[in-house]
Write a protein that holds these residues in place. Structure first.
Motif, PDB file in Angstrom:
ATOM      1  N   GLN A  58       0.814  -1.211   0.000  1.00 57.14           N
ATOM      2  CA  GLN A  58       0.000   0.000   0.000  1.00 57.14           C
ATOM      3  C   GLN A  58       0.849   1.264   0.000  1.00 57.14           C
ATOM      4  O   GLN A  58       0.529   2.233  -0.686  1.00 57.14           O
ATOM      5  CB  GLN A  58      -0.946   0.001   1.200  1.00 57.14           C
ATOM      6  N   TRP A  59       1.929   1.248   0.759  1.00 60.80           N
ATOM      7  CA  TRP A  59       2.796   2.429   0.773  1.00 60.80           C
ATOM      8  C   TRP A  59       3.385   2.696  -0.614  1.00 60.80           C
ATOM      9  O   TRP A  59       3.428   3.831  -1.075  1.00 60.80           O
ATOM     10  CB  TRP A  59       3.926   2.256   1.794  1.00 60.80           C
ATOM     11  N   HIS A  62      -0.156   2.349  -3.546  1.00 58.32           N
ATOM     12  CA  HIS A  62      -1.334   3.200  -3.358  1.00 58.32           C
ATOM     13  C   HIS A  62      -0.935   4.650  -3.083  1.00 58.32           C
ATOM     14  O   HIS A  62      -1.442   5.567  -3.709  1.00 58.32           O
ATOM     15  CB  HIS A  62      -2.211   2.679  -2.220  1.00 58.32           C
ATOM     16  N   TRP A  63       0.028   4.818  -2.167  1.00 61.42           N
ATOM     17  CA  TRP A  63       0.444   6.169  -1.793  1.00 61.42           C
ATOM     18  C   TRP A  63       1.612   6.689  -2.624  1.00 61.42           C
ATOM     19  O   TRP A  63       1.896   7.890  -2.621  1.00 61.42           O
ATOM     20  CB  TRP A  63       0.799   6.219  -0.309  1.00 61.42           C
ATOM     21  N   GLU A 176      -3.413  12.009  -1.692  1.00 64.07           N
ATOM     22  CA  GLU A 176      -2.808  12.663  -0.535  1.00 64.07           C
ATOM     23  C   GLU A 176      -3.372  12.047   0.734  1.00 64.07           C
ATOM     24  O   GLU A 176      -4.592  11.917   0.874  1.00 64.07           O
ATOM     25  CB  GLU A 176      -3.090  14.168  -0.555  1.00 64.07           C
ATOM     26  N   ARG A 177      -2.469  11.702   1.651  1.00 65.22           N
ATOM     27  CA  ARG A 177      -2.919  11.124   2.901  1.00 65.22           C
ATOM     28  C   ARG A 177      -3.715  12.160   3.698  1.00 65.22           C
ATOM     29  O   ARG A 177      -3.301  13.307   3.843  1.00 65.22           O
ATOM     30  CB  ARG A 177      -1.730  10.621   3.712  1.00 65.22           C
ATOM     31  N   GLY A 178      -4.880  11.747   4.178  1.00 63.75           N
ATOM     32  CA  GLY A 178      -5.713  12.657   4.958  1.00 63.75           C
ATOM     33  C   GLY A 178      -6.698  13.441   4.129  1.00 63.75           C
ATOM     34  O   GLY A 178      -7.632  14.047   4.669  1.00 63.75           O
ATOM     35  N   LYS A 181     -11.349  11.081  -0.232  1.00 68.29           N
ATOM     36  CA  LYS A 181     -11.117  10.122  -1.297  1.00 68.29           C
ATOM     37  C   LYS A 181     -11.574  10.693  -2.637  1.00 68.29           C
ATOM     38  O   LYS A 181     -12.651  11.258  -2.746  1.00 68.29           O
ATOM     39  CB  LYS A 181     -11.851   8.811  -1.007  1.00 68.29           C
TER      40      LYS A 181
END
Length: 409
Positions: A58-59, A62-63, A176-178, A181
């Protein structure tokens, strides 16, 4: 031996031999099972390995993260272990060109200093990324600029996946994290229509597409991926069973005589053999048709008779025909069919019940259109004869234009 030399000799003899540091493994391009085996080999307890694969996956996919130290849900000592044994490396973007129509072309450097090209084509309802599977090509299709370059090597799975990731970097597509979606996808489709013949690099292409299709990462559905082949018959069924993506065929002619020259692999697997393999393609249906790519060459393959022959050849195959106006390149031995001829050809195909869209040329001003890709871009102004002479070969034969070939009306 002098006293001074004698005094130095023991130190020289006992100096420890330097051992090269073991090369770190690039995570990019490893399938889940390959990554799990690599993590276990690096010291991950087997009971934890599957969980660790999911976290790292995922890191990375996905990110879009490249730094193990920033993988915050992993213990600090485990992040250090990852950094010791692994790396996250993409091919290098050498140049990026932007067409007047928004098309982007990337010249990408892979291991060994070799280069391939990648093209992103934005459209109103989709964004298509055209990626390469080989450095150069072994097929020497006479209408294709890539065919003027000799095959150098296959790309690794990591180098294929890396093309998707570097394009997402450039487009700013990683979430972007946070942030809320966002389901918008700038790269909504991937086509294996760049440099090389994908089915001559089957295992690496298959593994790369497994990574790209994985739902916890880049997450492109199998019907969002199209693989284009010139007709490597023994590998065609495997494409359905081991990859599951859509299939396109670089067809371009309706007789063996013409296709033998335009697509020389036809001499090994002729039109009848290829079509038999396509009729038996697993999972073939009206919802998952085979796309036949057909480049329109003035006076070569664009007659009314060609159109009717093509309709007859397609009998029994759920198909659509993409008509591609020839994209000229320096030294090209062909000319693009006229607009009237292309539209008349399309009408015959359409009236027989097959979709026959005419592809709009994109990125021509930066040599990014279909058939124009070539890694050695500094050689782009040379003729085929000059390139062949440099390689110590005879230039490929030209296909003669039919005399008095009339326009179709």
């Amino acid at each position: 031996m002098t006293d001074a030399a004698s005094a130095l000799a023991p130190d020289v003899r006992v100096l420890p031999r330097q051992r090269p540091e073991a090369a770190r493994i690039n995570i990019v391009g490893l399938t889940r099972s390959q990554l799990q085996a690599a993590l276990i080999a690096a010291g991950t307890p087997e009971k934890q390995a599957r969980m660790r694969v999911g976290q790292v996956w995922q890191w990375v996919y996905h990110w879009g993260l490249r730094d193990f130290a920033a993988m915050s849900n992993l213990a600090k000592d485990y992040r250090a272990l990852l950094a010791q044994h692994f790396e996250i490396v993409l091919p290098e973007v050498v140049t990026r060109q932007l067409s007047d129509d928004g098309t982007r072309k990337y010249l990408v450097r892979v291991a060994g200093g070799h280069e391939v090209e990648v093209v992103y084509i934005p459209e109103e309802d989709r964004g298509t990324l055209c990626i390469s599977s080989q450095v150069g090509c072994t097929l020497s299709c006479t209408f294709c600029h890539t065919g003027t370059q000799m095959l150098v090597r296959n790309l690794t799975a990591g180098e294929i996946v890396g093309q998707v990731m570097l394009a997402r970097d450039d487009l700013g597509e990683w979430p972007e994290r946070g942030a809320p979606k966002d389901e918008t996808r700038l790269i909504s489709n991937v086509v294996l229509m760049g440099m090389g013949e994908p089915l001559y690099n089957f295992e690496n292409v298959r593994d790369a597409m497994k990574v790209v299709m994985d739902n916890e990462g880049i997450a492109l559905g199998r019907r969002r991926i199209t693989l284009s082949t010139s007709g490597v018959v023994p590998e065609i069924a495997r494409t359905a069973t081991e990859i599951g993506c859509l299939l396109a065929v670089s067809f371009h002619a309706t007789t063996d005589e013409v296709r033998d020259t335009l697509v020389p692999i036809n001499r090994k697997w002729n039109i009848a053999t290829l079509l038999d393999a396509l009729r038996a393609y697993p999972g073939l249906s009206n919802s998952e048709r085979i796309t036949f790519e057909y480049v329109m060459l003035e006076g070569v393959n664009d007659s009314k008779e060609d159109a009717y022959r093509l309709v007859a050849l397609l009998q029994g195959i759920p198909a659509k025909v993409n008509l591609i106006p020839f994209n000229e390149w320096p030294g090209a031995p062909f000319k693009r069919s006229s607009g009237n001829r292309i539209h008349a050809f399309a009408d015959i195909i359409h009236n027989a019940g097959y979709a026959s869209p005419i592809r709009t040329p994109r990125g021509e001003d930066i040599m990014a259109a279909c058939g124009q890709l070539k890694s050695a871009t500094e050689r782009g102004r040379r003729s085929r004869a000059e390139i062949a002479a440099e390689a110590g070969q005879e230039p490929p034969p030209r296909v003669a234009r039919r005399p008095d070939a009339p326009d179709l009306h």
